[in-house]
Design a protein around this motif. Sequence first.
Motif, PDB file in Angstrom:
ATOM      1  N   LEU A   1       5.154 -10.316  -1.957  1.00  0.00           N
ATOM      2  CA  LEU A   1       4.119 -10.102  -2.967  1.00  0.00           C
ATOM      3  C   LEU A   1       4.695  -9.059  -3.908  1.00  0.00           C
ATOM      4  N   VAL A   2       5.390  -9.527  -4.946  1.00  0.00           N
ATOM      5  CA  VAL A   2       6.177  -8.635  -5.798  1.00  0.00           C
ATOM      6  C   VAL A   2       5.832  -8.846  -7.271  1.00  0.00           C
ATOM      7  N   TYR A   3       6.002  -7.782  -8.026  1.00  0.00           N
ATOM      8  CA  TYR A   3       5.802  -7.838  -9.477  1.00  0.00           C
ATOM      9  C   TYR A   3       7.125  -8.177 -10.141  1.00  0.00           C
ATOM     10  N   ARG A   4       7.098  -9.200 -10.984  1.00  0.00           N
ATOM     11  CA  ARG A   4       8.291  -9.599 -11.725  1.00  0.00           C
ATOM     12  C   ARG A   4       8.081  -9.317 -13.207  1.00  0.00           C
ATOM     13  N   LYS A   5       8.797  -8.344 -13.701  1.00  0.00           N
ATOM     14  CA  LYS A   5       8.662  -7.934 -15.099  1.00  0.00           C
ATOM     15  C   LYS A   5       8.976  -9.107 -16.023  1.00  0.00           C
TER      16      LYS A   5
ATOM     17  N   GLN B   1      17.306  -2.014  -4.315  1.00  0.00           N
ATOM     18  CA  GLN B   1      17.019  -1.729  -2.915  1.00  0.00           C
ATOM     19  C   GLN B   1      15.934  -2.656  -2.374  1.00  0.00           C
ATOM     20  N   SER B   2      14.910  -2.901  -3.189  1.00  0.00           N
ATOM     21  CA  SER B   2      13.811  -3.769  -2.764  1.00  0.00           C
ATOM     22  C   SER B   2      14.306  -5.195  -2.509  1.00  0.00           C
TER      23      SER B   2
ATOM     24  N   GLY C   1      -0.016 -15.138  11.021  1.00  0.00           N
ATOM     25  CA  GLY C   1       1.027 -14.589  11.889  1.00  0.00           C
ATOM     26  C   GLY C   1       1.618 -13.285  11.389  1.00  0.00           C
ATOM     27  N   ILE C   2       1.245 -12.847  10.175  1.00  0.00           N
ATOM     28  CA  ILE C   2       1.780 -11.594   9.632  1.00  0.00           C
ATOM     29  C   ILE C   2       1.352 -10.427  10.516  1.00  0.00           C
ATOM     30  N   GLN C   3       2.321  -9.673  10.986  1.00  0.00           N
ATOM     31  CA  GLN C   3       2.065  -8.557  11.892  1.00  0.00           C
ATOM     32  C   GLN C   3       2.208  -7.198  11.223  1.00  0.00           C
ATOM     33  N   LEU C   4       2.893  -7.165  10.077  1.00  0.00           N
ATOM     34  CA  LEU C   4       3.200  -5.867   9.477  1.00  0.00           C
ATOM     35  C   LEU C   4       3.323  -6.021   7.964  1.00  0.00           C
ATOM     36  N   ILE C   5       2.843  -5.018   7.227  1.00  0.00           N
ATOM     37  CA  ILE C   5       2.982  -4.977   5.768  1.00  0.00           C
ATOM     38  C   ILE C   5       3.869  -3.794   5.395  1.00  0.00           C
ATOM     39  N   HIS C   6       4.827  -4.036   4.514  1.00  0.00           N
ATOM     40  CA  HIS C   6       5.702  -2.964   4.035  1.00  0.00           C
ATOM     41  C   HIS C   6       5.447  -2.724   2.558  1.00  0.00           C
ATOM     42  N   PHE C   7       5.125  -1.463   2.215  1.00  0.00           N
ATOM     43  CA  PHE C   7       4.963  -1.045   0.821  1.00  0.00           C
ATOM     44  C   PHE C   7       6.219  -0.273   0.420  1.00  0.00           C
ATOM     45  N   ASN C   8       6.817  -0.667  -0.723  1.00  0.00           N
ATOM     46  CA  ASN C   8       8.153  -0.156  -1.009  1.00  0.00           C
ATOM     47  C   ASN C   8       8.220   1.131  -1.815  1.00  0.00           C
ATOM     48  N   ASP C   9       7.099   1.785  -2.099  1.00  0.00           N
ATOM     49  CA  ASP C   9       7.188   3.142  -2.647  1.00  0.00           C
ATOM     50  C   ASP C   9       5.833   3.818  -2.552  1.00  0.00           C
ATOM     51  N   GLY C  10       5.830   5.131  -2.829  1.00  0.00           N
ATOM     52  CA  GLY C  10       4.628   5.921  -2.660  1.00  0.00           C
ATOM     53  C   GLY C  10       3.520   5.584  -3.629  1.00  0.00           C
ATOM     54  N   LEU C  11       3.860   5.103  -4.830  1.00  0.00           N
ATOM     55  CA  LEU C  11       2.822   4.771  -5.802  1.00  0.00           C
ATOM     56  C   LEU C  11       1.959   3.620  -5.298  1.00  0.00           C
ATOM     57  N   ILE C  12       2.602   2.546  -4.893  1.00  0.00           N
ATOM     58  CA  ILE C  12       1.844   1.396  -4.424  1.00  0.00           C
ATOM     59  C   ILE C  12       1.144   1.710  -3.101  1.00  0.00           C
ATOM     60  N   ALA C  13       1.737   2.601  -2.295  1.00  0.00           N
ATOM     61  CA  ALA C  13       1.091   3.019  -1.055  1.00  0.00           C
ATOM     62  C   ALA C  13      -0.146   3.865  -1.343  1.00  0.00           C
TER      63      ALA C  13
ATOM     64  N   VAL D   1       5.464  -5.826  -0.020  1.00  0.00           N
ATOM     65  CA  VAL D   1       4.727  -5.599  -1.258  1.00  0.00           C
ATOM     66  C   VAL D   1       5.513  -4.607  -2.103  1.00  0.00           C
ATOM     67  N   SER D   2       5.867  -5.021  -3.330  1.00  0.00           N
ATOM     68  CA  SER D   2       6.690  -4.148  -4.179  1.00  0.00           C
ATOM     69  C   SER D   2       6.427  -4.424  -5.654  1.00  0.00           C
ATOM     70  N   HIS D   3       6.333  -3.346  -6.443  1.00  0.00           N
ATOM     71  CA  HIS D   3       6.252  -3.511  -7.902  1.00  0.00           C
ATOM     72  C   HIS D   3       7.579  -3.139  -8.549  1.00  0.00           C
ATOM     73  N   LYS D   4       8.594  -2.863  -7.726  1.00  0.00           N
ATOM     74  CA  LYS D   4       9.955  -2.605  -8.201  1.00  0.00           C
ATOM     75  C   LYS D   4      10.835  -3.734  -7.693  1.00  0.00           C
ATOM     76  N   TYR D   5      11.100  -4.704  -8.567  1.00  0.00           N
ATOM     77  CA  TYR D   5      11.772  -5.923  -8.118  1.00  0.00           C
ATOM     78  C   TYR D   5      12.403  -6.608  -9.332  1.00  0.00           C
TER      79      TYR D   5
END
Length: 396
Positions: A37-41, A20-21, A66-78, A6-10
């Motif tokens: 699940l990403v935001y595309r400007k 990096q994302s 089957g998804i076992q883990l979610i990764h949030f790519n920065d502190g804002l979205i977390a 999950v990232s809004h920087k992409y």
Amino acid sequence: MEILFVSHKYPPATGGMEKQSLELIDGVAKHCKVHRLVYRKGEDNLLLFFLQLNRNILHLLKENPGIQLIHFNDGLIAALALFHKGYAHIKRVVTLHGLDVVFPLPYFQRYILPKFNRYDQLITVSRATAEAAILRGIAPEKITVVKNGVEHGMATPSPSTLAELSLLYPVLLKHKSYMLTLGRPVKRKGFSWFLREVVPTLPPDFHLLMVGPFEARKSLTERLLGLLPQKLYHLLTLFLGYPSDQGEIRKLLKQGHLQDRVTHLGKVPFAHLHTLLAHASAFLMPNIKVSGDMEGFGLVCLEASLSGTLVLASDCEGITDAILPYKNGLLLPAGNALAWKEQLVKVLEDPTFFKQRALEFRDYSRQHYGWEKMALDYVQVFQDIVQEEINVRQVG
């Protein structure tokens, strides 16, 4: 493993976090099944992305059990995800980049950041970011440092020559030798400090090229922000990544003693930047310490190093994870004008020696930093978390 990123920087947005994302997700996809699940400007609405995020995560989890883990790519979205419902049973990991740790909003520091301990693991891009997180109440055992990578293609010969670029940038005809800075004009980058405190003390043959976003005239946004109280101005410009140093740089560039010594090229195409870096006498990153802000890693230093450019950078914050003294660059005391002057004079007086050192430094950067290594380090973190969960279930 099956992972949801999950990232809004992409991309298509550009910047270090976006790069990096992209590289992280693509790299991990070589070893695991991934979902994005990403935001595309330009394609999505950012506000709707955030408002619908909880629902969209739940939808993806339902469609992909089957998804076992979610990764949030920065502190804002977390921070926003702390208020989500319905998937607390899924393992969750967050990457922290620096500003998302030190952002000086009292409510965030007191009530939001300590709750990051609810996440299963926090990955920081540098030791400096890790130390800042621990200082603010994050449990040390929750933190793993994984350094960012860098594009190895920067080490290949540049696609165009300096002579070809001279047709587009006539200043190159006038100044065959130059040093270069790169980045958004925010206070922590130290650009105005360098122009004010260091450049006037250097020999006449010193010339600086500045590259990066820059508005030659004051915009309406800049005028409106300037009307705000200082504390609110500081918070907003940090949050928005607004070029808070731009006005001061603009004033300095108009001063007579700097007009022939400093040229701001604004944003340039990547291919041009590659060439400019490859032919620069040195790449300068004169960061200074700014309350409530920090340099999380210093990726541009590595890009410059791989281009075969001598890197001179401040010895502060995450830069010290990117540049190791006499391994892939030189670190100088942040805010020490005399130390910067003395080192720059040495480079001007013996360019051949320092060019050779720069080529040696390039080899080190290429061997020790890369997007593939970063992705593999993330995969290891993910595997450890998932395996621990499997072991717990088996024992239970």
